[in-house]
Structures are given as C-alpha cells and as structure tokens.
Design a protein around this motif. Structure first.
Motif, PDB file in Angstrom:
ATOM      1  N   GLU A  89      41.683  28.608   8.890  1.00 39.84           N
ATOM      2  CA  GLU A  89      40.968  27.754   7.937  1.00 39.84           C
ATOM      3  C   GLU A  89      40.750  28.476   6.608  1.00 39.84           C
ATOM      4  OE1 GLU A  89      39.775  24.380   8.143  1.00 39.84           O
ATOM      5  OE2 GLU A  89      41.376  24.525   9.642  1.00 39.84           O
ATOM      6  N   GLY A  90      40.399  29.765   6.684  1.00 31.34           N
ATOM      7  CA  GLY A  90      40.187  30.522   5.451  1.00 31.34           C
ATOM      8  C   GLY A  90      41.472  30.697   4.658  1.00 31.34           C
ATOM      9  N   VAL A  91      42.530  31.097   5.349  1.00 31.14           N
ATOM     10  CA  VAL A  91      43.820  31.296   4.683  1.00 31.14           C
ATOM     11  C   VAL A  91      44.356  29.973   4.143  1.00 31.14           C
ATOM     12  CG1 VAL A  91      46.239  31.917   5.059  1.00 31.14           C
ATOM     13  CG2 VAL A  91      44.424  33.367   5.975  1.00 31.14           C
ATOM     14  N   GLY A  92      44.266  28.923   4.952  1.00 32.85           N
ATOM     15  CA  GLY A  92      44.783  27.627   4.523  1.00 32.85           C
ATOM     16  C   GLY A  92      44.061  27.095   3.299  1.00 32.85           C
ATOM     17  N   THR A  93      42.737  27.203   3.283  1.00 28.47           N
ATOM     18  CA  THR A  93      41.986  26.706   2.127  1.00 28.47           C
ATOM     19  C   THR A  93      42.247  27.565   0.900  1.00 28.47           C
ATOM     20  OG1 THR A  93      40.264  26.030   3.706  1.00 28.47           O
ATOM     21  CG2 THR A  93      39.731  25.878   1.361  1.00 28.47           C
ATOM     22  N   ALA A  94      42.376  28.878   1.103  1.00 27.46           N
ATOM     23  CA  ALA A  94      42.688  29.771  -0.018  1.00 27.46           C
ATOM     24  C   ALA A  94      44.032  29.395  -0.642  1.00 27.46           C
ATOM     25  CB  ALA A  94      42.713  31.223   0.454  1.00 27.46           C
ATOM     26  N   LEU A  95      45.040  29.193   0.192  1.00 26.47           N
ATOM     27  CA  LEU A  95      46.357  28.837  -0.335  1.00 26.47           C
ATOM     28  C   LEU A  95      46.343  27.455  -0.979  1.00 26.47           C
ATOM     29  CD1 LEU A  95      48.655  30.221   2.508  1.00 26.47           C
ATOM     30  CD2 LEU A  95      48.298  31.161   0.215  1.00 26.47           C
TER      31      LEU A  95
ATOM     32  N   MET B 108      52.032  24.422   8.996  1.00 23.32           N
ATOM     33  CA  MET B 108      52.008  25.846   9.330  1.00 23.32           C
ATOM     34  C   MET B 108      50.780  26.245  10.145  1.00 23.32           C
ATOM     35  SD  MET B 108      52.251  29.126   6.737  1.00 23.32           S
ATOM     36  CE  MET B 108      50.719  28.780   5.855  1.00 23.32           C
ATOM     37  N   LEU B 109      49.606  25.732   9.768  1.00 26.48           N
ATOM     38  CA  LEU B 109      48.358  26.215  10.352  1.00 26.48           C
ATOM     39  C   LEU B 109      47.665  25.204  11.262  1.00 26.48           C
ATOM     40  CD1 LEU B 109      47.016  28.016   7.161  1.00 26.48           C
ATOM     41  CD2 LEU B 109      47.998  29.081   9.199  1.00 26.48           C
TER      42      LEU B 109
ATOM     43  N   GLU C  82      30.367  25.191  15.139  1.00 22.23           N
ATOM     44  CA  GLU C  82      31.724  25.426  14.645  1.00 22.23           C
ATOM     45  C   GLU C  82      31.936  24.786  13.275  1.00 22.23           C
ATOM     46  OE1 GLU C  82      34.411  25.845  18.695  1.00 22.23           O
ATOM     47  OE2 GLU C  82      33.798  23.841  18.043  1.00 22.23           O
ATOM     48  N   VAL C  83      31.310  23.633  13.036  1.00 22.70           N
ATOM     49  CA  VAL C  83      31.387  23.019  11.710  1.00 22.70           C
ATOM     50  C   VAL C  83      30.848  23.980  10.663  1.00 22.70           C
ATOM     51  CG1 VAL C  83      30.518  21.164  10.231  1.00 22.70           C
ATOM     52  CG2 VAL C  83      31.243  20.652  12.558  1.00 22.70           C
ATOM     53  N   GLY C  84      29.715  24.635  10.983  1.00 20.39           N
ATOM     54  CA  GLY C  84      29.142  25.600  10.045  1.00 20.39           C
ATOM     55  C   GLY C  84      30.063  26.768   9.772  1.00 20.39           C
ATOM     56  N   THR C  85      30.653  27.341  10.819  1.00 17.83           N
ATOM     57  CA  THR C  85      31.532  28.495  10.619  1.00 17.83           C
ATOM     58  C   THR C  85      32.835  28.082   9.939  1.00 17.83           C
ATOM     59  OG1 THR C  85      32.363  28.249  12.889  1.00 17.83           O
ATOM     60  CG2 THR C  85      30.580  29.825  12.529  1.00 17.83           C
ATOM     61  N   TYR C  86      33.367  26.912  10.298  1.00 24.17           N
ATOM     62  CA  TYR C  86      34.544  26.400   9.606  1.00 24.17           C
ATOM     63  C   TYR C  86      34.253  26.255   8.111  1.00 24.17           C
ATOM     64  CZ  TYR C  86      38.030  24.985  13.185  1.00 24.17           C
ATOM     65  OH  TYR C  86      39.005  24.969  14.143  1.00 24.17           O
ATOM     66  N   SER C  87      33.100  25.672   7.786  1.00 24.47           N
ATOM     67  CA  SER C  87      32.754  25.419   6.389  1.00 24.47           C
ATOM     68  C   SER C  87      32.630  26.715   5.601  1.00 24.47           C
ATOM     69  CB  SER C  87      31.450  24.616   6.299  1.00 24.47           C
ATOM     70  OG  SER C  87      31.601  23.349   6.903  1.00 24.47           O
ATOM     71  N   ILE C  88      32.024  27.725   6.213  1.00 20.68           N
ATOM     72  CA  ILE C  88      31.902  29.019   5.540  1.00 20.68           C
ATOM     73  C   ILE C  88      33.285  29.604   5.263  1.00 20.68           C
ATOM     74  CG2 ILE C  88      31.151  31.414   5.835  1.00 20.68           C
ATOM     75  CD1 ILE C  88      28.730  30.276   7.416  1.00 20.68           C
ATOM     76  N   ALA C  89      34.150  29.572   6.277  1.00 22.15           N
ATOM     77  CA  ALA C  89      35.511  30.098   6.100  1.00 22.15           C
ATOM     78  C   ALA C  89      36.245  29.330   5.015  1.00 22.15           C
ATOM     79  CB  ALA C  89      36.274  30.019   7.421  1.00 22.15           C
ATOM     80  N   GLN C  90      36.085  28.016   4.991  1.00 22.43           N
ATOM     81  CA  GLN C  90      36.765  27.188   3.993  1.00 22.43           C
ATOM     82  C   GLN C  90      36.257  27.473   2.584  1.00 22.43           C
ATOM     83  OE1 GLN C  90      35.572  23.599   5.865  1.00 22.43           O
ATOM     84  NE2 GLN C  90      37.241  23.594   7.357  1.00 22.43           N
ATOM     85  N   ILE C  91      34.946  27.610   2.436  1.00 20.50           N
ATOM     86  CA  ILE C  91      34.377  27.865   1.100  1.00 20.50           C
ATOM     87  C   ILE C  91      34.766  29.242   0.597  1.00 20.50           C
ATOM     88  CG2 ILE C  91      32.210  28.200  -0.151  1.00 20.50           C
ATOM     89  CD1 ILE C  91      31.031  25.956   1.664  1.00 20.50           C
TER      90      ILE C  91
ATOM     91  N   GLY D  42      40.976  31.831  -3.157  1.00 21.18           N
ATOM     92  CA  GLY D  42      42.212  31.215  -3.641  1.00 21.18           C
ATOM     93  C   GLY D  42      42.204  31.012  -5.138  1.00 21.18           C
ATOM     94  N   ALA D  43      41.035  30.673  -5.683  1.00 26.12           N
ATOM     95  CA  ALA D  43      40.920  30.512  -7.133  1.00 26.12           C
ATOM     96  C   ALA D  43      41.151  31.839  -7.839  1.00 26.12           C
ATOM     97  CB  ALA D  43      39.541  29.955  -7.482  1.00 26.12           C
ATOM     98  N   VAL D  44      40.552  32.886  -7.309  1.00 21.20           N
ATOM     99  CA  VAL D  44      40.745  34.217  -7.900  1.00 21.20           C
ATOM    100  C   VAL D  44      42.208  34.624  -7.815  1.00 21.20           C
ATOM    101  CG1 VAL D  44      40.147  36.666  -7.684  1.00 21.20           C
ATOM    102  CG2 VAL D  44      38.373  34.918  -7.391  1.00 21.20           C
ATOM    103  N   LEU D  45      42.850  34.345  -6.680  1.00 15.28           N
ATOM    104  CA  LEU D  45      44.265  34.680  -6.515  1.00 15.28           C
ATOM    105  C   LEU D  45      45.125  33.968  -7.547  1.00 15.28           C
ATOM    106  CD1 LEU D  45      46.595  35.952  -4.920  1.00 15.28           C
ATOM    107  CD2 LEU D  45      46.511  33.973  -3.381  1.00 15.28           C
TER     108      LEU D  45
END
Length: 248
Positions: A16-22, A63-64, A95-104, A110-113
């Motif tokens: 979730e973190g990698v996907g949202t970053a990309l 992919m993810l 899990e919604v909370g942890t997903y949301s943190i990873a996504q944010i 991703g913006a910085v990248l």
C-alpha cells in the motif's frame, strides 16, 4: 481446495505504501512533464497528465493487487471495512487505520520523489482549489470510484478492476472540475509539490471532507444496487491472495 489466505499485514502495508507513493509520483511527475513539454496548452497538459495517471494506476493495481488488494486510498479501505463489517469480511477497523497511515506516508514520499526526479524544490503548493464546484466534483468522483470498485467485486469481475478503475479515473480528470483527486492520501501528497498537480494546504481539508461524503454516497448506492455487496469485501479492489495458498 483453494484457501484464500491474505498475505501478512507487513507485506500488505508495504504494498500500500509503495503503490500510493508510485501513484502520486506518476500524478505529479507527469504533471511536471506535461507543463514542461506543452507550456502554452493547458488542455494538452491535462490530457497528458490524465493518460499517464490512468495507465500508471492500471499497472499498479495489476502489480500490487495480489498482495494488498491495491486500495492506495483511505476511503477505499474505509468503504471495504464498512460494507464487510457485519459479515466478518474485508479489513478490520484497525487495518483501515494502518492502511491509511501507509497510504498517506507513501503519498507524501511519492510527491518528494517526483520533485527530486524533475529537480523541482519540495515546497507547499500555492494552488487553491476549494471552490464549491470543485468540492461537488470530489463528491461525485469519489462516489463513482467506490461504486465501480464495489460493483466489480460483488459481481465477480475483479479481473476487470485494474483497467476499469484506471479508465474511470482517467475519464474523471475530464468530467469533473476538480480533475478527480478522489483520494485523501493523494490529496495530502499533492500538497507537497508547488507544480501543475499541486493543491494548497488550505484546500486539503475541504477536499478530504468532500471525498468522505462521496465515499458514503458510493457505499449507499452500491448497497442499494447490490444489497449483499459486503460478501465480496475481501475482493476489494482485487483479491489479495498469498501465492503459497493459491494451489489446490
């Protein structure tokens, strides 16, 4: 028999973190490229941005998705919990909370990248977007996205989720005045790039509020169309199935 056992939470959060970053890198990076390549044609800039986002999102889901379900969006994760909660399906509220943190976090990185790839300073956007028309657009865009996702899951057409979601977001770039953010994590991430795709900090909270309202509309519409949509909550956006458990 095939036993649908989800991958570990750590693996899902990484996806979730990698996907949202990309996803955010694609949105912002293609916006910067479009502004550079077509400096005098805003319509062409939007077309280039929309095509890159639609294609990129489709690939990221493919992919993810098998790891985390490819939510990449806190309102999608929240909708998944909401429709599945009474049937013991979908994400838990924790899990919604942890997903949301990873996504944010992923969206912000991703913006910085994207800024780094185009040698653009990372700075807060000055692009104010919170007009009445834009907020109505966010309600509509998010409601449509949630309805597309839940409808496909409920009708067993998860294989179409990647192209369908990509196509919907690409289209919504054009039929909404807000250009269809429809995602709190992406909205927060885009705050950190003062470029074509950016959003000013003062517009973020109203956009997220509109997206949450849109999620509610989308869930209500999906349940009206498919009252048993919660039975398919484990398949949002696509089923996450550990490959070791996918054998008969």
């Amino acid at each position: 028999m095939t036993h649908a056992v989800r991958p570990s939470l750590a693996r899902r959060l990484l996806a979730e973190g990698v996907g949202t970053a990309l996803l955010v890198a694609i949105v912002i990076g293609s916006g910067i490229a479009a502004q550079t390549l077509s400096p005098d044609d805003v319509g062409l800039q939007l077309l280039e941005n929309a095509i890159a986002t639609a294609f990129g999102l489709t690939v990221l889901i493919l992919m993810l998705g098998p790891v985390s379900g490819a939510h990449f969006n806190p309102v999608v994760s929240l909708a998944d919990w909401w429709v599945g909660r009474s049937r013991g399906r979908g994400l838990t509220l924790g899990e919604v909370g942890t997903y949301s943190i990873a996504q944010i976090l992923g969206g912000s990185l991703g913006a910085v990248l994207a800024n780094v790839m185009f040698a653009v300073p990372t700075a807060l956007s000055t692009h104010d977007r919170a007009t009445g028309a834009h907020l109505v657009s966010e309600v509509v865009a998010t409601a449509g996205l949630i309805t597309v996702i839940l409808s496909l899951a409920r009708t067993g057409r998860g294989a179409l989720a990647a192209p369908a979601v990509g196509a919907y977001i690409g289209a919504a770039y054009w039929f909404t005045s807000s250009t269809s953010f429809a995602n709190p994590a992406v909205t927060i991430g885009r705050m950190f790039s003062d470029t074509f795709a950016g959003i000013a900090p003062g517009s973020v909270a109203p956009f997220i509020a509109a997206q949450v309202v849109g999620m509610g509309v989308g869930v209500a519409l999906s349940l009206a169309l498919y009252p048993d949509a919660g039975d398919a909550a484990d398949e949002v956006v696509v089923p996450a199935l550990d490959e070791d458990d996918a054998t008969s």
